[in-house]
Motif scaffolding. Structure first.
Motif, PDB file in Angstrom:
ATOM      1  N   UNK A  48       0.803  -1.225   0.000  1.00 36.94           N
ATOM      2  CA  UNK A  48       0.000   0.000   0.000  1.00 36.94           C
ATOM      3  C   UNK A  48       0.835   1.275   0.000  1.00 36.94           C
ATOM      4  N   UNK A  49       2.058   1.230   0.521  1.00 38.82           N
ATOM      5  CA  UNK A  49       2.842   2.460   0.616  1.00 38.82           C
ATOM      6  C   UNK A  49       3.225   2.946  -0.783  1.00 38.82           C
ATOM      7  N   UNK A  50       2.998   4.226  -1.095  1.00 32.76           N
ATOM      8  CA  UNK A  50       3.231   4.745  -2.455  1.00 32.76           C
ATOM      9  C   UNK A  50       4.683   5.153  -2.702  1.00 32.76           C
ATOM     10  N   UNK A  51       5.582   4.233  -2.503  1.00 30.44           N
ATOM     11  CA  UNK A  51       7.011   4.474  -2.691  1.00 30.44           C
ATOM     12  C   UNK A  51       7.746   3.217  -2.286  1.00 30.44           C
ATOM     13  N   UNK A  52       9.061   3.290  -2.170  1.00 28.42           N
ATOM     14  CA  UNK A  52       9.796   2.143  -1.647  1.00 28.42           C
ATOM     15  C   UNK A  52       9.384   1.914  -0.196  1.00 28.42           C
ATOM     16  N   UNK A  53       9.482   0.669   0.240  1.00 30.85           N
ATOM     17  CA  UNK A  53       9.084   0.363   1.614  1.00 30.85           C
ATOM     18  C   UNK A  53       9.966  -0.747   2.163  1.00 30.85           C
ATOM     19  N   UNK A  54      10.352  -0.593   3.438  1.00 31.95           N
ATOM     20  CA  UNK A  54      11.095  -1.636   4.137  1.00 31.95           C
ATOM     21  C   UNK A  54      10.413  -1.893   5.475  1.00 31.95           C
ATOM     22  N   UNK A  55      10.125  -3.157   5.741  1.00 32.04           N
ATOM     23  CA  UNK A  55       9.544  -3.521   7.027  1.00 32.04           C
ATOM     24  C   UNK A  55      10.664  -3.758   8.029  1.00 32.04           C
ATOM     25  N   UNK A  56      10.663  -2.984   9.099  1.00 37.09           N
ATOM     26  CA  UNK A  56      11.649  -3.187  10.156  1.00 37.09           C
ATOM     27  C   UNK A  56      11.187  -2.461  11.408  1.00 37.09           C
ATOM     28  N   UNK A  57      11.875  -2.702  12.497  1.00 37.38           N
ATOM     29  CA  UNK A  57      11.582  -2.049  13.767  1.00 37.38           C
ATOM     30  C   UNK A  57      12.167  -0.636  13.730  1.00 37.38           C
ATOM     31  N   UNK A  58      11.302   0.361  13.661  1.00 38.95           N
ATOM     32  CA  UNK A  58      11.761   1.743  13.524  1.00 38.95           C
ATOM     33  C   UNK A  58      12.443   2.270  14.776  1.00 38.95           C
ATOM     34  N   UNK A  59      12.356   1.539  15.883  1.00 36.25           N
ATOM     35  CA  UNK A  59      13.044   1.963  17.103  1.00 36.25           C
ATOM     36  C   UNK A  59      14.443   1.365  17.213  1.00 36.25           C
ATOM     37  N   UNK A  60      14.800   0.502  16.260  1.00 33.28           N
ATOM     38  CA  UNK A  60      16.121  -0.126  16.254  1.00 33.28           C
ATOM     39  C   UNK A  60      17.055   0.651  15.334  1.00 33.28           C
ATOM     40  N   UNK A  61      18.085   1.252  15.908  1.00 33.87           N
ATOM     41  CA  UNK A  61      19.019   2.040  15.105  1.00 33.87           C
ATOM     42  C   UNK A  61      19.645   1.179  14.011  1.00 33.87           C
ATOM     43  N   UNK A  62      20.081  -0.019  14.370  1.00 36.17           N
ATOM     44  CA  UNK A  62      20.730  -0.888  13.398  1.00 36.17           C
ATOM     45  C   UNK A  62      19.825  -1.240  12.240  1.00 36.17           C
ATOM     46  N   UNK A  63      18.577  -1.596  12.532  1.00 33.07           N
ATOM     47  CA  UNK A  63      17.649  -1.966  11.467  1.00 33.07           C
ATOM     48  C   UNK A  63      17.319  -0.773  10.571  1.00 33.07           C
ATOM     49  N   UNK A  64      17.139   0.396  11.169  1.00 31.63           N
ATOM     50  CA  UNK A  64      16.810   1.582  10.375  1.00 31.63           C
ATOM     51  C   UNK A  64      17.986   1.972   9.479  1.00 31.63           C
ATOM     52  N   UNK A  65      19.191   1.937  10.010  1.00 35.63           N
ATOM     53  CA  UNK A  65      20.361   2.284   9.198  1.00 35.63           C
ATOM     54  C   UNK A  65      20.523   1.295   8.051  1.00 35.63           C
ATOM     55  N   UNK A  66      20.336   0.019   8.325  1.00 32.64           N
ATOM     56  CA  UNK A  66      20.415  -0.980   7.252  1.00 32.64           C
ATOM     57  C   UNK A  66      19.357  -0.730   6.181  1.00 32.64           C
ATOM     58  N   UNK A  67      18.147  -0.371   6.618  1.00 32.18           N
ATOM     59  CA  UNK A  67      17.045  -0.159   5.680  1.00 32.18           C
ATOM     60  C   UNK A  67      17.262   1.068   4.806  1.00 32.18           C
ATOM     61  N   UNK A  68      17.956   2.064   5.338  1.00 29.99           N
ATOM     62  CA  UNK A  68      18.091   3.338   4.620  1.00 29.99           C
ATOM     63  C   UNK A  68      19.500   3.580   4.078  1.00 29.99           C
ATOM     64  N   UNK A  69      20.378   2.606   4.213  1.00 31.30           N
ATOM     65  CA  UNK A  69      21.791   2.827   3.883  1.00 31.30           C
ATOM     66  C   UNK A  69      21.981   3.356   2.468  1.00 31.30           C
TER      67      UNK A  69
END
Length: 270
Positions: A48-69
């Motif tokens: 449903x998201x109108x762009x790229x999307x990554x499912x991850x825990x947004x409170x986890x610094x490591x997961x967010x950095x990996x998702x947005x690297x």
């Protein structure tokens, strides 16, 4: 500030199904902006998201950095939008304390500290950022206060925004049109508000209620130094703001307001 040719990454954390993404898409298309955006949420909204999307825990610094690297390293400018869950601050949560069996929603629902909002912000280190929440959220620093009436919409929906750049308040009074709900318990139909916000009508009520109208997103981005080509929304009086002065506080936020009314009362929005 963008020179019109630099590639801009817009990172949308706690994106939901696209409450900000739909508005951003419309603005990108109309003004032909060199922007790509990515939604991040612990729930899978990839369909449903109108762009790229990554499912991850947004409170986890490591997961967010990996998702947005890729975005952090390959784009010239990074803009961060964060919409942390509001239940710890919502007036609805406070009114339901006795029913659910707690004294303070902040002891029951996750706060900014629990969600590592500041830590994630520091790790991403964006060029500019916006953090959004309900009007009662005391963790928003030097908030810019905006409601729907202030940007020409037929409902209240006061939200508070912490911005890395100066942005004036925009509050106004009004009477919600029939079919629009502006306070808890005022639900008539979710469809009129979904149409006004230009989001799918099949979304659930909370998803529609939390969605950011295009006019509100455009108002905030108009003041962002990275988007000099974005004008104020059509129903906002430009002349009013040409005569206002507002300055940034030491950390780059907003400490002065320009508003159509001094009445800052508001609930958790529409």
């Amino acid at each position: 500030m963008s020179n019109g040719t630099e590639r801009i990454a817009f990172v949308d954390i706690y994106s939901g199904p696209g409450g900000v993404g739909y508005a951003l898409n419309a603005i990108i298309d109309e003004y032909d902006l060199p922007v790509d955006h990515i939604g991040i949420d612990i729930t899978d909204y990839s369909d449903t998201y109108p762009g790229d999307f990554v499912q991850c825990d947004a409170s986890s610094v490591g997961q967010v950095i990996n998702a947005t690297w890729y975005y952090l390293t390959e784009y010239d400018i990074v803009i961060l939008w964060m919409s942390p869950p509001c239940l710890a601050y919502s007036t609805v949560s406070w009114s339901n304390c006795n029913q659910i069996g707690f004294d303070d929603p902040r002891d029951y629902y996750p706060t900014f500290a629990d969600l590592n909002v500041r830590t994630v912000l520091e790790a991403i280190d964006p060029d500019e950022y916006i953090i959004e929440n309900v009007a009662n959220c005391e963790d928003i620093r030097e908030p810019t206060r905006i409601n729907g009436f202030g940007v020409g919409l037929p409902f209240d929906l006061e939200r508070h925004f912490e911005t890395s750049y100066p942005c004036p308040d925009r509050l106004d009074d009004g009477e919600a049109e029939a079919g629009h709900f502006t306070r808890t318990g005022d639900w008539q139909s979710k469809k009129p508000l979904a149409r006004t916000k230009s989001v799918p009508e099949h979304w659930d009520r909370q998803e529609i209620r939390s969605a950011m109208p295009r006019e509100l997103v455009q108002y905030l981005l108009h003041y962002c130094p990275s988007f000099p080509e974005i004008p104020l929304p059509d129903d906002v009086d430009r002349q009013q703001f040409l005569t206002e002065s507002f300055v940034a506080v030491a950390n780059g936020g907003n400490n002065c307001s320009s508003q159509a009314t001094t009445d800052g009362s508001g609930g958790d929005g529409a």
